[in-house]
Structure formats: C-alpha cells, structure tokens
Design an enzyme around this catalytic site. Structure first.
Site, PDB file in Angstrom:
ATOM      1  CE1 TYR A   1      15.313  17.917 -19.298  1.00  0.00           C
ATOM      2  CE2 TYR A   1      15.636  20.050 -20.351  1.00  0.00           C
ATOM      3  CZ  TYR A   1      15.055  18.796 -20.337  1.00  0.00           C
ATOM      4  OH  TYR A   1      14.220  18.409 -21.354  1.00  0.00           O
TER       5      TYR A   1
ATOM      6  CE  LYS B   1      16.803  16.092 -21.974  1.00  0.00           C
ATOM      7  NZ  LYS B   1      16.408  14.720 -22.428  1.00  0.00           N
TER       8      LYS B   1
END
Length: 298
Positions: free
Chosen positions: A165, A169
């Site tokens: 993640y 991101k």
C-alpha cells in the site's frame, strides 16, 4: 465565496461508499454532473456489484442532482475507456477525475505474496494511471482538467504491515508531480490528497473513539478545493478530523565537496550536516534538484 461546479462533469472512482461517496455527494450538491464509479467489491478487491454505486446515484438524483452509475474496474483498460467514451457522449466533456478507488491486503512483508503486492499496486497506482490516461486527451483538447490522486500517510511516512500500500501510494505522489508539469500548459491541474478518515478501509486500523471524530465529511473540503476552478497544482494536502496540512518532498542544503573528498568516509563523517534541515528547499522539478546538486552554491 461559494465554490460551484455548474456545467462541470466529474468522475469519482470508488464512490459507492466512504470517501468517494462523500466526494460525489458534495460535488453534485454544488452543481456537478457526477459519474459514480465503483466495482462494488470487497475490501481486498474480490467480487463486484453495481448496487453501491447506484445507491449513491439515487441519493444524488433524490436531492435534485444529476449522476450516473458505472461498475468498471479501474484496472480494466477497456472498461474504463468505454466508461469515459459514454460520459463524453452523454455530457459532452469531462472536467474532473478523482482517483479514489483502492483495496487493502495488509500483511508484514515477510508474509506478503507477490500477488498481494501486485494487486494493491495495480488498483491504486495503475488504476489511477489507466483512468487518468483515459481522460487526459479530453482535458487537453478542452484546455481544462482537474485530477486528484489519493495518497496516504503510509505512502508519505510508512506504516507497519503495509509495504504494498505504501509503495503504491508514494508512487501516486510521483505521478502527480510529473503530470502537474505536463498538464500546466493545458490548464490541467493535478493534486494529491492524503485522507485520514473512518471508512471501510480504516475501520480496523484505528480505535473507535478516533474513528468517531474522523468521518469522510472531514476530508471532503480539501478534496473539493483541489478540483475547483481556482485549485493549485502539484499540492499534497493531508486531511482528516478537522486538521488540514500540506506535505512536501524537501531537500536539505546538504554539502558540496571536492572530487578528492567524494568518499563514503566523507559521507559518514558529515552525515549530520547533510541531514540538517535548516533552510531546506522544495524543488519544483527533478531538474531543479539536479541543479542544486551541481551548483556548489549551497
């Protein structure tokens, strides 16, 4: 001054609930025509259903707004292209894209499979690439566009158990930075939001007492501003719970050494000086960073 979006057309991905729903409802209340895109899958990306997206559309229409539901996966290039073509045919333009869709597959890196990593990167990073690419030429031709990426404090600062993640991101910040440069001459402004909100994605990541103060509505003001007519470009705003901050990728003044001193030992001896944040800079481009490194004039 009230921010209005009359005659603007917005696509919001992952808008069947949480932040995306809140963005869609607010934009519609301000006059925008809204495409509520949502695959309708589980938090890990499995499954699909149009019911969540249609429910948000029904809310918008009941309040007097205009909206349509779409169930395309942001990772499906053909489905996204079909969505964009349909919206352009129906409403004549596409002014705003909010890349909000995402999934989670949290595990420590030692337990994370390659598929866990790829799936998260595909949805967050490549999904944003695919959707942005699909609307980019339309925005160029109409000389107007507002694109909002969604980063995270995990991407900006790290978080245990979220290597996939976080990588995705932070990748979106890099994407924003280059697209904000490439879009400038066409009045396409590209920004990033780092939301901290109580949603399905975060329901088991924060304590209940904190979640109760961090509804999606606490993020909406920043997102709406970042896709408005007077939005900046290349800005990253952190938002949630009433707090709004701006994140920067900075550069310290550092050191400049002669060729004979370009050794690992010099770096070790002067690492604290290199790390000193006094007078740190915020380069506008990668080239600007290179100019600082080569100038010798710190």
């Amino acid at each position: 001054m009230t921010l209005r979006f009359d005659d603007r057309v917005a696509i919001v991905t992952g808008a069947g609930g949480g932040l995306g729903r809140a963005y869609a409802l607010d934009l519609a209340s301000r006059g925008a025509k809204v495409v509520v895109n949502d695959l309708g899958g589980a938090r890990d990306g499995s499954g699909s259903s149009l019911s969540a997206a249609q429910s948000v559309v029904d809310e918008i229409i009941a309040a007097g707004g205009e909206a349509m539901a779409n169930g395309a996966s942001v990772t499906d290039e053909a489905a996204v292209a079909k969505m964009v073509a349909f919206v352009k045919e129906r409403w004549g333009r596409i002014d705003i894209l909010i890349n909000n869709a995402g999934i989670l597959r949290d595990k420590t890196f030692v337990k994370m499979t390659h598929d866990d990593f790829r799936q998260v990167v595909d949805v967050h990073l490549m999904g944003s690439v695919i959707c942005t690419k699909a609307v980019w030429e339309i925005m160029r031709q109409q000389a107007y566009g507002r694109v909002l990426m969604t980063t995270s404090s995990t991407g900006l600062y790290g978080n245990f158990g979220q290597a996939n993640y976080g990588a995705a991101k932070m990748g979106l910040v890099g994407l924003m930075k280059t697209l904000s440069i490439e879009g400038a001459k066409y009045n396409i402004k590209v920004n990033t939001i780092a939301p901290l909100a109580a949603t399905r994605m975060t329901e088991d990541l924060m304590p209940p007492e904190l979640l109760s103060r961090m509804g999606p509505e606490t993020v909406v003001p920043a997102a709406v501003f970042l896709v408005s007519d007077d939005a900046p470009s290349n800005a990253c705003i952190n938002a949630g719970g009433g707090g709004f901050e701006r994140s920067y990728v900075t550069l310290t003044q550092g050191i400049h050494v002669a060729p004979e001193d370009m050794t690992a030992e010099t770096i070790a001896a002067r690492f604290e000086e290199i790390s000193d944040r006094t007078g740190e800079l915020v380069p506008d481009t990668g080239g600007a960073q290179g100019a600082v490194a080569l100038s010798g004039a710190k």
